[in-house]
Write an enzyme that holds these catalytic residues in place. Sequence first.
Site, PDB file in Angstrom:
ATOM      1  CE  LYS A  57      -0.745   0.492   5.003  1.00 38.55           C
ATOM      2  NZ  LYS A  57      -0.007   1.771   5.134  1.00 38.55           N
ATOM      3  CB  THR A  58       4.004   2.207   1.748  1.00 38.12           C
ATOM      4  OG1 THR A  58       3.476   2.002   3.064  1.00 38.12           O
ATOM      5  CG2 THR A  58       4.937   3.403   1.768  1.00 38.12           C
TER       6      THR A  58
ATOM      7  CG  ASP B  82      -1.058   4.981   4.990  1.00 34.61           C
ATOM      8  OD1 ASP B  82      -1.703   4.001   4.550  1.00 34.61           O
ATOM      9  OD2 ASP B  82       0.087   4.876   5.472  1.00 34.61           O
ATOM     10  CD  GLU B  83      -2.007   1.938   8.346  1.00 36.55           C
ATOM     11  OE1 GLU B  83      -3.069   1.268   8.390  1.00 36.55           O
ATOM     12  OE2 GLU B  83      -0.883   1.417   8.316  1.00 36.55           O
TER      13      GLU B  83
ATOM     14  CD  GLN C 249      -3.514  -5.224   8.342  1.00 35.00           C
ATOM     15  OE1 GLN C 249      -2.514  -5.084   9.044  1.00 35.00           O
ATOM     16  NE2 GLN C 249      -3.467  -5.122   7.029  1.00 35.00           N
TER      17      GLN C 249
ATOM     18  NE  ARG D  42       1.145  -8.030  11.074  1.00 33.56           N
ATOM     19  CZ  ARG D  42       0.939  -7.196  10.056  1.00 33.56           C
ATOM     20  NH1 ARG D  42       1.799  -6.243   9.787  1.00 33.56           N
ATOM     21  NH2 ARG D  42      -0.132  -7.313   9.290  1.00 33.56           N
TER      22      ARG D  42
END
Length: 691
Positions: A48-49, A239-240, A270, A609
Amino acid sequence: MKEFILQDNFDLSTSQIDFKKQLNDEQLKVVLNAEGPALVLAGAGSGKTRTITYRVAFLLERGVSAENILLVTFTNKASREMTARVESLLGAYPKGLWGGTFHSIANRLLRVYAPKIGFTSNFSILDSEDSKSLIKVCVKDLNIDTGAKRFPSPAKLLGIISYARNSGQTIQTVVESRYPSFSELTHVIDRVGDLYELRKRAADAMDFDDLLLKLKDLLYTDAAVRDRLANQFQYILVDEYQDTNVVQAQIINQLASIHKNVLVVGDDAQSIYSFRAAEIRNILGFPKSYKGAKTFKLVTNYRSSPEILSVANASILKNTTQFKKELEPVRPSFERPNLVPASNQRQEAEYIAQQVLALRDKGTKLSEMAVLFRAAFHSQALEFELMKRDIPYEYRGGLKFFERAHVKDIVSHVRLKVNPKDEVAWMRVLGLQTGVGLVTAQKIIKQIAGAASLEEVLAREVKVGKRAGAGWESCRRTLHKMTMEELPADLIRAVTGGEYRDYVEAEYPDFMDRLDDLEQFALFAEGYKEVRTFLDEVSLTSDYGAVRDESSYESEKMVLSTIHQAKGLEWDAVFVINLVDGKFPNGRALEERGGLEEERRLFYVATTRARKHLFLTYPITGGYDTLTISQPSMFLQELPGDLFEQVRLKRAAVQRSSWDTDESTIVLDDLGERTEVDVSGLSFLRGVDEL
């Protein structure tokens, strides 16, 4: 200001960036086609970044001015990283780009427009310590009797007021739903909150919450300012977005009110920060809030093996409130995640320590290993085992177990049982009492000097002032309970079951987690019969951990972390521990609206993770003298058994002749001690070939 209109016929071959080569099809669609309102559902490890960065670079290369782009992130680090990537792609720094956190951007805007809402442009910003100090002043000015039982600390008051403001709720609603033990104080907390607001304004100061709230109020009440800013920000990227609260979503809505080019990126799977007032409905309701919104999905996962993703995908299926998606692997097939039942927490810790050393010997760096847990107190047994084996570790999101204030408080109490002349322990214990400051504590210590036991201390007549007298009487009640106990675990529970519990509840916003810590500490202490041996072990272990020789393992450390702190990070090997019902999912979370689904999202975050190795472990039994049986986490029971490699431990293994439906007992064999256990309720164990 003239609006820049992006042309659809842009020839990518003329670009200095090879978008088609450097992005996958999912990412490329976002970069090229995210005009108007757009929701990007970015799965874990899906880049995504990278997508956001290339979208910004694409806009700039197409001719959009940097000052007309607003890039909102949740950390300054993320903002710097994205800006640096854009600079690398374009070969020049995007001067004028509005990038930063919600708070930093709000601060920039309010420095210009603060006079419109009654502040000067030179307003001060209060950090959390400043805010707590001002809250303390407000309590004093209101002549509130802080000696009253369980009166909230400044930190607790600030937490209640802050949550109410960020969630858009009244203090009464927040107290009733989250802090019911303070219900009778609601009107007092309201008064403190009101005075706190007045004192800030009089001081020309804002706290962190104000930066957002004042900006929101400005945008909603001053149409000229709102339109000026909304006209300037032709493209907004957030973002987020799943972590935004109500106030942040309202700010974005106002800033995007003219051009409607708002791109929000996040993953509803998330969303795990409701305790910080994050509102998952912001991302779930985005398509309804912004008519005609496009929805993109990034599901190609570059992080984890296919076997790990199979567990992750299956783990989130039972959530009904979500955007359905399935992560697709890029990495080659590896090993199935390991499912590891242990007889108790001690064996669970031993197994993890052994696996850490085995993985290190095979080439995995300690820094590429992490142990994740639902709550801080889950790590205590493991920390002790790692320290005994001299395995260096870094604790994320707080202090190591034996360094935590509430644990040290209890240790100081217990120290007085064996050494009532311990002045340092007395200073800590007395400092916890209402009305007892440093000077008064020293006076009390002088009056009890020479006492050879707690019984002798209690027999002394101690003269102090009225307010300190109440604090000393509270201390005496705890000491009296301690005189009736001899075992370390009983001493701990004598302290935590009385006045100290009231202190923790009033002092700390996370008091339940701290009480859980202390119960875990008591369970640990049940392995000791002598107080002195117990204290020596704890003290030496704590010191040992502090002065460890870091030259070993090339000064590398493995990571121990709560899952909340681990979000956004990744490791080659991940252990998720203490996966039993009541612990994970957290029993208290299940009582809250949407709590179960958020707990399931937390489990999903934990599994995603891991890159190569994933270990899911849990203890079947708990306690020492009293054996209790734990039900494996419902999140494990929801998963197909063939997704795991079932691990049978050599020690303390579960012995069985068969798993017939009529069988209701198993035998635990731990170092030669055989115990029959009723497992009729452990449906998850049936059909498992090996444990």
